[in-house]
Design an enzyme around this catalytic site. Structure first.
Site, PDB file in Angstrom:
ATOM      1  N   LYS A 107       0.810  -1.215   0.000  1.00 40.16           N
ATOM      2  CA  LYS A 107       0.000   0.000   0.000  1.00 40.16           C
ATOM      3  C   LYS A 107       0.843   1.265   0.000  1.00 40.16           C
ATOM      4  CE  LYS A 107      -4.089  -2.239   1.708  1.00 40.16           C
ATOM      5  NZ  LYS A 107      -3.750  -3.563   2.266  1.00 40.16           N
TER       6      LYS A 107
HETATM    7  C1  LIG Z   1      -4.510  -4.620   1.980  1.00 43.87           C
HETATM    8  C2  LIG Z   1      -3.778  -5.909   1.971  1.00 43.87           C
HETATM    9  C3  LIG Z   1      -4.224  -6.996   1.212  1.00 43.87           C
HETATM   10  C4  LIG Z   1      -5.503  -6.940   0.416  1.00 43.87           C
HETATM   11  O1  LIG Z   1      -5.408  -6.079  -0.679  1.00 43.87           O
HETATM   12  P1  LIG Z   1      -6.740  -5.592  -1.441  1.00 43.87           P
HETATM   13  O2  LIG Z   1      -6.279  -4.634  -2.458  1.00 43.87           O
HETATM   14  O3  LIG Z   1      -7.602  -4.961  -0.399  1.00 43.87           O
HETATM   15  O4  LIG Z   1      -7.365  -6.808  -2.012  1.00 43.87           O
HETATM   16  C5  LIG Z   1      -3.455  -8.146   1.185  1.00 43.87           C
HETATM   17  N1  LIG Z   1      -2.333  -8.242   1.917  1.00 43.87           N
HETATM   18  C6  LIG Z   1      -1.876  -7.231   2.668  1.00 43.87           C
HETATM   19  C7  LIG Z   1      -0.634  -7.423   3.462  1.00 43.87           C
HETATM   20  C8  LIG Z   1      -2.577  -6.032   2.737  1.00 43.87           C
HETATM   21  O5  LIG Z   1      -2.127  -5.036   3.496  1.00 43.87           O
END
Ligand SMILES: *Cc1c(COP(=O)(O)O)cnc(C)c1O
Length: 435
Positions: A107
């Site tokens: 993210k």
């Molecule tokens: C947010 C997150 C996900 C899920 O991603 P999405 O885009 O919401 O499907 C998977 N793994 C980790 C470590 C995350 O932080």
């Protein structure tokens, strides 16, 4: 480029409006009016380009009409001051490591890009913006760190009390400055609902400018396409060209949807694998065509504990609501906590590679899905040290060293505001901030 709502009952908006509003007025998600394809030559030579160069080419396809080229280049290069390497794990399985950014989860890519793009738009308009972000663990830290001390922006991170790991919590509760952590007595779905309700509330929106930094925001969501292109380039360097399958550990499905966009832009990916934990709403949809959201349950892959994935609306829109078309590009798998633990242990023991609980779900889905002649890449969405307790319980204490970046966060003092899950209390809190 114009952006339309997946609900299609409001007029199209500009990129700036889509980014500052987050969600469309009819509660739909914004979609770009076009998804431009790259010519075949681009893919023939892509391995000669660096990650930043590739990302800039992709960014121009989305944002080139709305942001001056030099500014966009600076935003992209500044966002990606870390790498997303493709690491060989065993015979035909590779890990796309997305945890080398400042908060050690994927993210960081979207969070940092969005902070910089919003900063650019605000400078143009002299506005004050309040960013609301619901987090199941990693979004909050990526967004908070991306926006920290950005003038004109206040960030409110809503997270479910007791349902994120200690290190995740420290990454957004210790920052102070323009970042406020709201500890909600509820689940991630409750946090997400509070944020969505805030965007729909007339009185709140008249009192303050609100936006979202969840993957519903196009500036968070679209940049995630960058590293799919990079993964292909880095595989080419390692001699892999065809029959590539990408497994994405999924919660809100922003990450996977960005991959589907990349495919639409011509990226030679054979199919995607949606890897779920026990919150298997999309898995069920892929089996029987029925989308039935339900309350999320807590698992050890907590960032995927989502009971009503918001980006599913984008997937439906992208494929004109055709279940058959969706099920052609995407296969689904789901695993229990016990299976996730077992996979972490086996991958460590057999290949010396440490998966975090989310990456492990992706790895296992590939093992089950891949044909012998295919090559699989799973997204390692977070560093295993963000889940030390869970991972070390499987592979042994002391086997997940704490990276320096994380150790720094652990020293800070937690500060949060405790709120219930009712909207009125949340609204009153926000209104007090501007009065
Ligand atoms: C947010 C997150 C996900 C899920 O991603 P999405 O885009 O919401 O499907 C998977 N793994 C980790 C470590 C995350 O932080």
């Amino acid at each position: 480029m114009k952006y339309y709502s997946t609900n299609k009952s409001v007029p199209e908006v500009s990129l700036m409006e889509a980014v500052t509003k987050g969600l469309a007025a009819d509660k739909g998600l914004f979609m770009p009016e076009r998804i431009d394809k790259f010519p075949a030559e681009f893919f023939e030579n892509i391995h000669k380009l660096s990650f930043q160069e590739i990302a800039f080419e992709v960014a121009k396809k989305f944002f080139g009409e709305d942001v001056p080229e030099q500014t966009l280049k600076e935003i992209v290069y500044d966002t990606l001051n870390f790498d997303c390497p493709v690491v060989h794990v065993n015979d035909n399985i590779y890990s796309l490591e997305l945890f080398h950014g400042p908060t050690l989860a994927f993210k960081d890519v979207g969070g940092r890009f969005m902070a910089r793009l919003l900063g650019y738009f605000l400078k143009e308009n002299n506005e004050e913006v309040n960013v609301l972000v619901a987090t199941s663990g990693d979004t909050g830290s990526a967004v908070a760190n991306g926006f920290l001390k950005v003038p004109g922006i206040r960030v409110f991170v809503l997270y479910p009390k007791g349902l994120v790991s200690e290190i995740q919590e420290k990454q957004f509760t210790t920052l102070g400055n323009n970042i406020t952590a709201l500890e909600i007595d509820g689940t991630f779905d409750d946090c997400q609902r509070l944020v969505k309700s805030a965007f729909m509330d007339r009185e709140l929106n008249e009192a303050m400018v609100l936006t979202s930094a969840n993957s519903i925001n196009v500036a968070r969501f679209l940049p995630q396409a960058f590293y799919y292109f990079n993964a292909y380039a880095r595989l080419r360097e390692q001699g892999v060209e065809n029959d590539i399958v990408i497994a994405v550990p999924s919660g809100n499905f922003g990450n996977l949807t960005a991959g589907l966009f990349a495919k639409r832009m011509g990226l030679p990916v054979k199919r995607f694998v949606a890897a779920n934990n026990e919150n298997d709403i999309v898995y069920q949809y892929l089996q029987n065509g029925k989308y039935e959201p339900r309350p999320s349950i807590a698992t050890i892959a907590n960032a995927m504990d989502v009971g009503d994935p918001s980006n599913f609306a984008r997937i439906l829109d992208l494929y004109n609501h055709s279940h058959a078309a969706i099920a052609t590009d995407m296969k689904g798998y789901r695993y229990s906590d016990a299976e996730i633990r077992q996979t972490i242990g086996e991958v460590y023991l057999n290949y010396g590679y440490t998966c975090d609980p989310h990456g492990a779900v992706g790895y296992r889905a590939l093992e089950e899905d891949l044909q012998e002649y295919e090559t699989g890449v799973f997204l390692e969405t977070a560093h295993p040290a963000k889940f030390t307790a869970t991972v070390e319980a499987v592979i042994g204490e002391g086997n997940v060293p704490l990276p320096v970046k994380l150790a720094e966060f652990m020293k800070g003092e937690k500060r949060s505001v405790k709120l219930g899950k009712d909207f009125e209390g949340f609204k009153k809190f926000l209104l007090n901030k501007v009065s």
